[in-house]
Design a protein around this motif. Structure first.
Motif, PDB file in Angstrom:
ATOM      1  N   LYS A  34      24.404   5.867  34.655  1.00 32.10           N
ATOM      2  CA  LYS A  34      23.272   5.033  34.244  1.00 32.10           C
ATOM      3  C   LYS A  34      22.930   5.327  32.792  1.00 32.10           C
ATOM      4  O   LYS A  34      22.813   6.496  32.391  1.00 32.10           O
ATOM      5  CB  LYS A  34      22.058   5.315  35.143  1.00 32.10           C
ATOM      6  CG  LYS A  34      21.004   4.227  35.095  1.00 32.10           C
ATOM      7  CD  LYS A  34      19.942   4.485  36.147  1.00 32.10           C
ATOM      8  CE  LYS A  34      19.122   3.242  36.404  1.00 32.10           C
ATOM      9  NZ  LYS A  34      19.853   2.234  37.168  1.00 32.10           N
ATOM     10  N   TYR A  36      20.236   4.277  29.693  1.00 30.63           N
ATOM     11  CA  TYR A  36      19.064   3.590  29.152  1.00 30.63           C
ATOM     12  C   TYR A  36      19.338   3.340  27.671  1.00 30.63           C
ATOM     13  O   TYR A  36      19.438   4.283  26.877  1.00 30.63           O
ATOM     14  CB  TYR A  36      17.807   4.429  29.339  1.00 30.63           C
ATOM     15  CG  TYR A  36      17.444   4.633  30.787  1.00 30.63           C
ATOM     16  CD1 TYR A  36      16.774   3.640  31.503  1.00 30.63           C
ATOM     17  CD2 TYR A  36      17.798   5.805  31.459  1.00 30.63           C
ATOM     18  CE1 TYR A  36      16.454   3.810  32.840  1.00 30.63           C
ATOM     19  CE2 TYR A  36      17.479   5.983  32.802  1.00 30.63           C
ATOM     20  CZ  TYR A  36      16.816   4.987  33.482  1.00 30.63           C
ATOM     21  OH  TYR A  36      16.507   5.146  34.813  1.00 30.63           O
ATOM     22  N   TYR A 169       7.196   5.500  37.486  1.00 26.32           N
ATOM     23  CA  TYR A 169       8.660   5.455  37.461  1.00 26.32           C
ATOM     24  C   TYR A 169       9.135   4.015  37.608  1.00 26.32           C
ATOM     25  O   TYR A 169       8.737   3.307  38.541  1.00 26.32           O
ATOM     26  CB  TYR A 169       9.227   6.318  38.577  1.00 26.32           C
ATOM     27  CG  TYR A 169      10.744   6.326  38.653  1.00 26.32           C
ATOM     28  CD1 TYR A 169      11.504   6.722  37.564  1.00 26.32           C
ATOM     29  CD2 TYR A 169      11.392   5.932  39.818  1.00 26.32           C
ATOM     30  CE1 TYR A 169      12.885   6.739  37.636  1.00 26.32           C
ATOM     31  CE2 TYR A 169      12.778   5.950  39.902  1.00 26.32           C
ATOM     32  CZ  TYR A 169      13.522   6.352  38.799  1.00 26.32           C
ATOM     33  OH  TYR A 169      14.897   6.371  38.872  1.00 26.32           O
ATOM     34  N   LYS A 171      11.580   1.320  38.684  1.00 28.84           N
ATOM     35  CA  LYS A 171      12.689   1.144  39.628  1.00 28.84           C
ATOM     36  C   LYS A 171      13.683   0.149  39.049  1.00 28.84           C
ATOM     37  O   LYS A 171      13.354  -1.019  38.828  1.00 28.84           O
ATOM     38  CB  LYS A 171      12.164   0.657  40.975  1.00 28.84           C
ATOM     39  CG  LYS A 171      11.247   1.676  41.657  1.00 28.84           C
ATOM     40  CD  LYS A 171      10.706   1.139  42.975  1.00 28.84           C
ATOM     41  CE  LYS A 171       9.769   2.161  43.625  1.00 28.84           C
ATOM     42  NZ  LYS A 171       9.196   1.651  44.898  1.00 28.84           N
ATOM     43  N   GLN A 195      12.018   7.836  31.693  1.00 28.78           N
ATOM     44  CA  GLN A 195      12.939   7.552  32.795  1.00 28.78           C
ATOM     45  C   GLN A 195      13.938   8.685  32.990  1.00 28.78           C
ATOM     46  O   GLN A 195      14.270   9.038  34.138  1.00 28.78           O
ATOM     47  CB  GLN A 195      13.680   6.251  32.532  1.00 28.78           C
ATOM     48  CG  GLN A 195      12.835   5.014  32.756  1.00 28.78           C
ATOM     49  CD  GLN A 195      12.406   4.852  34.208  1.00 28.78           C
ATOM     50  OE1 GLN A 195      11.253   5.111  34.543  1.00 28.78           O
ATOM     51  NE2 GLN A 195      13.326   4.436  35.065  1.00 28.78           N
ATOM     52  N   HIS A 198      12.141  11.386  34.955  1.00 28.40           N
ATOM     53  CA  HIS A 198      11.971  11.036  36.370  1.00 28.40           C
ATOM     54  C   HIS A 198      13.320  11.042  37.105  1.00 28.40           C
ATOM     55  O   HIS A 198      13.397  11.472  38.263  1.00 28.40           O
ATOM     56  CB  HIS A 198      11.313   9.664  36.492  1.00 28.40           C
ATOM     57  CG  HIS A 198       9.834   9.688  36.264  1.00 28.40           C
ATOM     58  ND1 HIS A 198       8.944  10.142  37.211  1.00 28.40           N
ATOM     59  CD2 HIS A 198       9.084   9.310  35.198  1.00 28.40           C
ATOM     60  CE1 HIS A 198       7.707  10.035  36.738  1.00 28.40           C
ATOM     61  NE2 HIS A 198       7.771   9.532  35.514  1.00 28.40           N
ATOM     62  N   ASP A 199      14.377  10.571  36.453  1.00 22.18           N
ATOM     63  CA  ASP A 199      15.696  10.572  37.089  1.00 22.18           C
ATOM     64  C   ASP A 199      16.146  11.993  37.399  1.00 22.18           C
ATOM     65  O   ASP A 199      16.725  12.264  38.458  1.00 22.18           O
ATOM     66  CB  ASP A 199      16.728   9.900  36.173  1.00 22.18           C
ATOM     67  CG  ASP A 199      16.683   8.389  36.243  1.00 22.18           C
ATOM     68  OD1 ASP A 199      15.982   7.852  37.132  1.00 22.18           O
ATOM     69  OD2 ASP A 199      17.338   7.734  35.411  1.00 22.18           O
ATOM     70  N   SER A 200      15.887  12.915  36.474  1.00 22.30           N
ATOM     71  CA  SER A 200      16.303  14.303  36.688  1.00 22.30           C
ATOM     72  C   SER A 200      15.614  14.902  37.895  1.00 22.30           C
ATOM     73  O   SER A 200      16.213  15.672  38.652  1.00 22.30           O
ATOM     74  CB  SER A 200      16.007  15.140  35.439  1.00 22.30           C
ATOM     75  OG  SER A 200      14.607  15.331  35.262  1.00 22.30           O
ATOM     76  N   ARG A 202      14.784  13.283  40.465  1.00 25.71           N
ATOM     77  CA  ARG A 202      15.315  12.606  41.654  1.00 25.71           C
ATOM     78  C   ARG A 202      16.803  12.858  41.849  1.00 25.71           C
ATOM     79  O   ARG A 202      17.427  12.286  42.740  1.00 25.71           O
ATOM     80  CB  ARG A 202      15.056  11.098  41.542  1.00 25.71           C
ATOM     81  CG  ARG A 202      13.591  10.738  41.682  1.00 25.71           C
ATOM     82  CD  ARG A 202      13.305   9.313  41.206  1.00 25.71           C
ATOM     83  NE  ARG A 202      11.946   8.879  41.548  1.00 25.71           N
ATOM     84  CZ  ARG A 202      10.869   9.223  40.889  1.00 25.71           C
ATOM     85  NH1 ARG A 202      10.978  10.023  39.831  1.00 25.71           N
ATOM     86  NH2 ARG A 202       9.673   8.788  41.272  1.00 25.71           N
ATOM     87  N   ILE A 204      19.217  11.984  39.801  1.00 25.00           N
ATOM     88  CA  ILE A 204      20.014  10.847  39.328  1.00 25.00           C
ATOM     89  C   ILE A 204      20.598  11.186  37.956  1.00 25.00           C
ATOM     90  O   ILE A 204      19.870  11.560  37.037  1.00 25.00           O
ATOM     91  CB  ILE A 204      19.145   9.570  39.223  1.00 25.00           C
ATOM     92  CG1 ILE A 204      18.580   9.199  40.605  1.00 25.00           C
ATOM     93  CG2 ILE A 204      19.958   8.414  38.651  1.00 25.00           C
ATOM     94  CD1 ILE A 204      17.555   8.077  40.552  1.00 25.00           C
ATOM     95  N   SER A 206      21.804  10.274  34.459  1.00 16.93           N
ATOM     96  CA  SER A 206      21.572   9.164  33.547  1.00 16.93           C
ATOM     97  C   SER A 206      21.614   9.660  32.113  1.00 16.93           C
ATOM     98  O   SER A 206      21.525  10.858  31.842  1.00 16.93           O
ATOM     99  CB  SER A 206      20.223   8.485  33.837  1.00 16.93           C
ATOM    100  OG  SER A 206      19.145   9.397  33.679  1.00 16.93           O
TER     101      SER A 206
END
Length: 499
Positions: A34, A36, A169, A171, A195, A198-200, A202, A204, A206
Motif C-alpha cells: 500500500k 500513500y 482512521y 478506511k 495513515q 494507524h496502519d502500523s 493495525r 498493515i 504501507s
C-alpha cells in the motif's frame, strides 16, 4: 511580430506521462502493498504548470493516473480554516469547499474512484461542520483530523496516540491511495503520515511517497520556474531552499521547500518506529517528480515563468485592493520581481492597455494573441473595454476588417434595456459573456458574425491586461477561453460599492 511564449513548446508532455507513471509503479512495488501518494499542486487541472511549462497539458497528471486506474483511490483533503475563510482558487474563482465537490464529480466522470474527504486542522469551525454534513448527505465519507500542538517539531507527541492517533482512521480499499487537495497548505502530508501511523498499529504494511510538481528538485534554486512556484504560494510564505539532508547524504544539490524540510524529521522518525529504519534520507528522496527530465527548451519555460511571476504580482495587488489579503503577499512578490529583474515591460499588454486608457480617458484592455499581435479595446456607450477587446481580437484572428460591425446597435440596445430596466443593473455596457451570446445569436443570420465566433478556440494561450479590475463575469469568461488576464489594482469607478 514574434510569436508569444504561449505559442512555443518547452515541455515534452508525452515523455512526462510515460516517465511519471513508470516511476510511481516502481515506488508502489518498493513498498509491496500500500502506498500513500501525496499529490501536490492541482491534480485535475494544473493551469499553473501549463503556464510555466508550455507544452504541459492541465490534465496531464490525471491522464497519468488513468494508467493506474485499477489500483488507485482518491482521498481529497481540505483545511477547515480554508472552509471557514472561504478561500478561493485564483484560477477558477471558486471556494475550496466548492472545488472539493467539483473535483469529486470530475474524478467520477473519468472513472477514478473517490474514497473519502478529510477535513484537516479541525478545531470546531462551524463552516467545516456544515460542509461535513453536506458531504455526508451526498453520500461521501468524511474523516476529521485535528491540530497537533508543537507540530512539526514535537516528534514524540506527533507520533503517539495523542498526536496522529487522535485522527480518524481513513478506511481505504485500494493499493495506491492518491491524497490530493484543492490547493496548497491543506494538510496532505499530515494525512498520509497519520495513515502510516494507524496502519502500523493495525499490522498493515504501507509506504509513503510525494509527488510535488514544484519546486523542481533538479533545477537551480533561483531558476524562474522555481521562483514562479514561490510566487504562486506567496500567501503561504513558502520558501525554496537547498535540501540540506540530500546534500549531506549524497553531496548533490537538490531544491526543496521549507515545509518539506521542516517536516522531514517527523517522517524519518515515523519510518524508524514502523520499520526500524527509514527508506528515505532526505525530503528529495521522498519525491517521484520527473518534471525536470521533460523540459526540452529552458529559454521557453524561463520566459513563461517570468510572465507568471508578473501575473501573480498583479493578482495579489488586486486582492489586497479589495481586502481579500494583507500586504505580505504583495511585498513578497515585489521582492521576487526585484530579485529577478522583472518589469512590466516584459508583458507588452500592460503598456498597451494603459496607453489606450490614457488616450480614451476611460477603462481599456489589451490582448496579446498567440502569434504576437496586440489588440486593444476601449469603453463605449454600448460595450465594456474587455468585451470590445474580445470582439476586436476575433476580427483580427478571422481576417475581418477592424471597421466591420459584428453587432448592430439594434441588437445591443434591447439587451442593455433588459439589463437596466428589468434586471436592476446600473451599468448598461455589455460584459464579455453577454457579447458572446449576442454574437452567437447574430451568427444565425450573419455569416461574418459566424466566422468571428469560429475564431474563439484560437484565443487559447493569449495574454490580456485591463487598466481596471474586471468583474468576476469577465474574468471567468476569459479564463474559460484560455486567456491569462491581469488587471491594474484600480476600480473602474469611484463608488464605494463594487460587484
Amino acid at each position: 511580430m514574434a510569436p508569444s511564449t504561449a505559442a512555443c513548446i518547452g515541455f515534452d508532455n508525452e515523455k512526462y506521462i510515460q516517465l511519471q507513471s513508470q516511476h510511481i509503479r516502481e515506488r508502489l512495488d518498493r513498498f509491496g502493498g500500500k502506498l500513500y501518494l501525496e499529490f501536490g499542486g492541482k491534480l485535475f487541472d494544473d493551469f499553473h504548470a501549463s503556464r510555466v511549462l508550455p507544452g504541459f497539458r492541465p490534465d496531464s497528471k490525471v491522464n497519468m493516473l488513468l494508467q493506474l486506474r485499477e489500483q488507485a483511490e482518491i482521498v481529497i483533503v481540505i483545511n477547515a480554516a480554508d472552509i471557514e475563510k472561504n478561500k478561493r482558487r485564483g484560477d477558477l474563482g471558486i471556494t475550496y469547499d466548492m472545488d472539493v465537490l467539483r473535483l469529486i464529480d470530475a474524478f467520477r466522470d473519468i472513472s477514478l474512484y473517490v474514497g473519502s474527504v478529510v477535513i484537516a486542522q479541525y478545531s470546531g469551525q462551524k463552516a467545516a461542520d456544515h460542509f461535513k454534513n453536506r458531504l455526508e448527505q451526498l453520500g461521501v465519507r468524511v474523516y476529521m483530523h485535528y491540530p497537533i500542538p508543537g507540530y512539526p517539531s514535537n516528534i514524540p507527541l506527533i507520533v503517539s496516540d495523542e498526536g496522529y492517533g487522535k485522527n480518524e482512521y481513513i478506511k481505504t480499499e485500494r493499493s495506491l491511495v492518491v491524497v490530493t487537495a484543492p490547493g496548497p497548505g491543506s494538510g496532505k502530508m499530515a494525512t498520509c503520515l497519520s495513515q502510516l501511523y494507524h496502519d502500523s498499529k493495525r499490522g498493515i504494511k504501507s509506504g509513503y511517497a510525494k509527488f510535488e510538481t514544484f519546486p523542481i528538485w533538479n533545477l537551480p534554486l533561483k531558476h524562474p520556474v522555481n521562483l514562479a512556484y514561490e510566487a504562486a504560494t506567496a500567501d503561504l510564505n513558502d520558501v525554496n531552499m537547498i535540501d540540506p539532508y540530500h546534500l549531506e547524504k549524497y553531496g548533490i544539490t537538490a531544491v526543496n521547500y521549507n515545509r518539506d524540510v521542516e517536516v522531514f524529521p517527523v517522517l524519518h522518525a515515523m519510518f524508524e518506529r514502523i520499520e526500524g529504519s527509514s527508506p528515505y534520507f532526505s525530503p528529495t528522496d521522498m519525491g517521484v517528480n520527473m518534471v525536470g527530465h521533460c523540459i526540452v527548451d529552458d529559454d521557453v519555460v524561463s520566459r513563461a515563468s517570468r510572465q507568471e511571476i508578473l501575473r501573480r504580482h498583479y493578482a495579489a495587488a488586486c486582492d489586497y485592493k479589495v481586502g481579500l489579503t494583507d500586504s505580505a503577499p504583495v511585498y513578497k512578490l515585489e521582492l521576487l520581481l526585484n530579485q529577478s529583474n522583472i518589469s512590466a515591460d516584459e508583458r507588452p499588454v500592460i503598456g498597451a492597455a494603459l496607453k489606450k486608457a490614457a488616450l480614451t480617458n476611460a477603462p481599456a484592455s489589451a490582448i496579446e494573441l498567440p502569434d504576437g499581435r496586440i489588440i486593444t479595446g476601449k469603453t463605449s456607450s454600448l460595450i465594456g473595454a474587455t468585451a470590445a477587446m474580445l470582439l476586436n481580437a476575433l476580427k483580427a484572428l478571422g481576417g475581418i476588417h477592424e471597421d466591420m460591425l459584428l453587432l448592430s446597435p439594434i441588437v445591443i440596445e434591447p439587451i442593455q434595456s433588459l439589463k437596466t430596466q428589468h434586471l436592476g443593473n446600473q451599468n448598461p455596457c455589455l460584459h464579455t459573456d453577454e457579447i458572446l451570446v449576442a454574437l452567437a445569436i447574430c451568427a444565425a443570420t450573419n455569416p461574418t458574425a459566424g466566422h468571428a465566433l469560429a475564431q474563439l478556440s484560437k484565443l487559447r494561450g493569449s495574454d490580456a491586461h485591463a487598466s481596471v479590475m474586471l468583474s468576476d463575469v469577465d474574468k471567468s469568461t476569459l479564463r474559460k477561453l484560455g486567456v491569462c488576464i491581469t488587471c491594474e489594482p484600480e476600480y473602474s469607478t469611484d463608488k464605494l460599492y463594487h460587484k
